[in-house]
Structure formats: structure tokens, C-alpha cells
Write a protein that holds these residues in place. Structure first.
Motif, short mmCIF file in Angstrom:
data_model
loop_
_atom_site.label_atom_id
_atom_site.label_comp_id
_atom_site.label_asym_id
_atom_site.label_seq_id
_atom_site.Cartn_x
_atom_site.Cartn_y
_atom_site.Cartn_z
N VAL A 106 24.78 38.86 30.00
CA VAL A 106 25.63 38.07 30.91
C VAL A 106 26.21 36.83 30.24
CG1 VAL A 106 24.46 38.89 32.98
CG2 VAL A 106 23.69 36.77 31.90
N MET A 107 25.64 36.41 29.12
CA MET A 107 26.18 35.26 28.40
C MET A 107 27.20 35.68 27.32
SD MET A 107 24.80 32.77 29.93
CE MET A 107 23.44 32.62 31.07
N SER A 108 27.45 36.96 27.18
CA SER A 108 28.40 37.41 26.16
C SER A 108 29.80 36.93 26.52
CB SER A 108 28.39 38.94 26.06
OG SER A 108 28.93 39.51 27.24
N PRO A 109 30.66 36.74 25.53
CA PRO A 109 32.01 36.24 25.80
C PRO A 109 32.78 37.10 26.80
CG PRO A 109 31.55 36.10 23.45
CD PRO A 109 30.40 36.84 24.07
N GLY A 110 32.67 38.43 26.69
CA GLY A 110 33.40 39.30 27.61
C GLY A 110 32.93 39.14 29.04
N SER A 111 31.61 39.04 29.23
CA SER A 111 31.06 38.89 30.57
C SER A 111 31.48 37.56 31.18
CB SER A 111 29.53 38.98 30.51
OG SER A 111 28.96 38.76 31.78
N ILE A 112 31.40 36.49 30.40
CA ILE A 112 31.79 35.17 30.90
C ILE A 112 33.28 35.15 31.23
CG2 ILE A 112 32.09 32.75 30.24
CD1 ILE A 112 29.23 33.40 30.98
N ALA A 113 34.09 35.79 30.40
CA ALA A 113 35.54 35.81 30.64
C ALA A 113 35.87 36.48 31.97
CB ALA A 113 36.25 36.54 29.50
N VAL A 114 35.27 37.64 32.23
CA VAL A 114 35.55 38.34 33.48
C VAL A 114 35.04 37.52 34.67
CG1 VAL A 114 35.01 40.39 34.86
CG2 VAL A 114 35.62 40.63 32.45
N TYR A 115 33.89 36.89 34.53
CA TYR A 115 33.36 36.05 35.62
C TYR A 115 34.31 34.91 35.94
CZ TYR A 115 30.16 33.23 38.37
OH TYR A 115 29.59 32.49 39.38
N ARG A 116 34.85 34.27 34.90
CA ARG A 116 35.80 33.16 35.12
C ARG A 116 37.05 33.65 35.85
NH1 ARG A 116 35.35 30.84 28.99
NH2 ARG A 116 33.64 29.36 29.29
N ILE A 117 37.55 34.80 35.43
CA ILE A 117 38.76 35.34 36.07
C ILE A 117 38.49 35.66 37.53
CG2 ILE A 117 40.35 37.30 36.09
CD1 ILE A 117 40.00 37.35 32.99
N MET A 118 37.35 36.28 37.82
CA MET A 118 37.04 36.64 39.20
C MET A 118 36.77 35.40 40.06
SD MET A 118 37.65 39.70 39.44
CE MET A 118 37.36 39.59 41.20
N ALA A 119 36.17 34.38 39.46
CA ALA A 119 35.95 33.13 40.21
C ALA A 119 37.28 32.51 40.60
CB ALA A 119 35.12 32.17 39.38
N ALA A 120 38.28 32.64 39.73
CA ALA A 120 39.59 32.05 39.99
C ALA A 120 40.43 32.91 40.93
CB ALA A 120 40.34 31.84 38.68
N GLU A 121 40.31 34.23 40.84
CA GLU A 121 41.22 35.12 41.56
C GLU A 121 40.57 35.91 42.69
OE1 GLU A 121 44.25 34.81 40.86
OE2 GLU A 121 44.17 33.83 38.91
N GLY A 122 39.25 35.77 42.85
CA GLY A 122 38.54 36.60 43.82
C GLY A 122 39.04 36.44 45.25
N THR A 123 39.41 35.23 45.65
CA THR A 123 39.86 35.03 47.03
C THR A 123 41.22 35.70 47.28
OG1 THR A 123 40.81 32.88 46.38
CG2 THR A 123 38.59 32.89 47.34
N ARG A 124 42.01 35.87 46.24
CA ARG A 124 43.31 36.53 46.39
C ARG A 124 43.18 38.05 46.41
NH1 ARG A 124 46.77 35.92 42.22
NH2 ARG A 124 48.52 36.33 43.59
N PHE A 125 42.08 38.54 45.82
CA PHE A 125 41.87 39.98 45.74
C PHE A 125 40.44 40.30 46.22
CE2 PHE A 125 44.93 38.86 42.42
CZ PHE A 125 45.99 39.67 42.79
N PRO A 126 40.20 40.17 47.52
CA PRO A 126 38.83 40.33 48.01
C PRO A 126 38.24 41.72 47.76
CG PRO A 126 40.41 40.20 49.83
CD PRO A 126 41.14 39.81 48.60
#
Length: 215
Positions: A106-126
Motif C-alpha cells: 500500500v505504500m508503493s508509488p502506484g498504490s499511493i498515486a491511485v489513492y490520491r486520484i480517488m481521494a480527489a475525484e471520488g465524489t465526482r465518480f461515486p
């Protein structure tokens, strides 16, 4: 003698290049400000490949989440088979190995990147946010819950809500690591620090959740 991994096909390599370009640009510019043309220019891919593989920009985001879940969360336990998670038991040794593998993943760069994107865009794409949760954190909790239920049946853990115990254990492993990595305050977490934190987390968990002698 182990065989070298097969090289991806040309089509799969192009698809992966588009996905990686999209992830980079979504992080740098945000989903809304990133155009398909930006992604194609960055990946040197073709519009026909993008449309065929993903359909549109939302399809790219969905594919990104799906791939992250399958590659990252679904491999947290290498011995996992469905929700029973047979490769892990509620022993100190197995929980420590699980915890280390979990944190590395979960600390890998790919995992963190996807988490950041979903934290930013999750409310727009529930619906995509729900997909990320169901195929990621929820799946992990389901598997660990099954491990703890077996541990209870074997007398290794105290009775109680196994799902809540799983959630508490995962939270204990996270500590402040995930927040620091997500915020960019800890670009690298050293293996030694991870191992130490996991050992303490397992000790704390088993001291609180382990069955008392004579209990």
C-alpha cells in the motif's frame, strides 16, 4: 531453472503506456484539466487504441482503479484464494509477514498515486469510488476477517467481532505512514522502520486481542 517473465504484447504495452500517462497527468494536472490529447501526447499512443481499450477518460480512470486493485490489494496475501485467505493464520509469525507485505504494497508509488486520484475525484465518480472500496479495502478486510474467525475457532484470539478486529489491526499497521506518504511528507519509508512498526503493531494487537490464559 525459472523462466524469464513473458514480455507484454505490443498492444498490451501500448495500453499500459496510456494508463501510466493518464495516472501521471491526473496527479499533476487533475482529472478535469487533463485532456485525452494530453494523455496521447504523453504516451505517444493512438486515439484508436485509447478508444478501443478504455472508451473515454472516465473509462481510463475505471481501468486504473481496477488494475490497481487487482495488482495491489488482491496480492496482499500471495497465498490468498477467494475470501478464505488460506496463506495467513492468526499467529504472530504470519501476522508479521502479512503486515510487512501489506505495508510494502500500500505504500508503493502506484498504490499511493491511485489513492490520491480517488481521494480527489471520488465524489465526482461515486460508482468508481465504490468499485475502488469494494475491490480494495473491503476485500482486504473480508479476507482478514476470515483469518481472525479461524483464529477464534482455533483458540488463538478472543471472541468478539472479527470484522472490527480486522479493521483495528489494519489501522494499527497504517499508523501515520499512509498519511505521510499520501501528503508527500515521507517520499521513502525505510524497510527497517516498516519492520519495526509492524512488529510493534502485531505485539499491541495480540496483547489486546489474544486469548488470555485460562480464558
Amino acid at each position: 531453472m525459472p523462466q524469464p517473465p513473458e514480455k507484454p504484447s505490443r498492444g498490451e504495452a501500448r495500453r499500459q503506456a496510456i494508463l501510466e500517462a493518464a495516472m501521471t497527468l491526473f496527479l499533476e494536472q487533475g482529472f478535469e484539466r487533463t485532456s485525452l490529447s494530453d494523455i496521447l501526447r504523453h504516451s505517444k499512443g493512438s486515439r484508436s487504441t485509447l478508444y478501443e481499450a478504455f472508451g473515454n477518460k472516465e473509462g481510463l480512470l475505471r481501468a486504473m482503479v481496477r488494475e490497481a486493485c487487482h495488482r495491489v490489494w488482491d496480492t496482499v496475501d500471495p497465498g490468498a484464494d477467494g475470501e478464505d485467505c488460506p496463506g495467513v493464520s492468526a499467529t504472530r509469525e504470519d501476522l508479521t509477514a502479512f503486515g510487512l507485505h501489506f505495508l510494502r504494497t500500500v505504500m508503493s508509488p502506484g498504490s499511493i498515486a491511485v489513492y490520491r486520484i480517488m481521494a480527489a475525484e471520488g465524489t465526482r465518480f461515486p460508482d468508481i469510488a465504490r468499485q475502488f472500496y469494494d475491490e480494495g479495502p473491503k476485500l482486504l478486510t473480508d479476507r482478514l476477517t476470515a483469518v481472525f474467525r479461524r483464529g477464534q475457532a482455533e483458540g488463538l484470539l478472543m471472541d468478539g467481532d472479527a470484522r472490527l478486529m480486522a479493521q483495528i489491526f489494519i489501522g494499527t499497521l497504517f499508523s501515520d505512514f499512509h498519511v505521510r506518504r499520501t501528503l508527500g511528507l515521507a517520499p521513502v519509508i525505510e524497510e527497517q522502520e516498516m519492520a519495526y512498526r509492524v512488529g510493534v503493531a502485531v505485539d499491541v494487537f495480540l496483547t489486546g486481542a489474544g486469548r488470555r490464559r485460562g480464558g
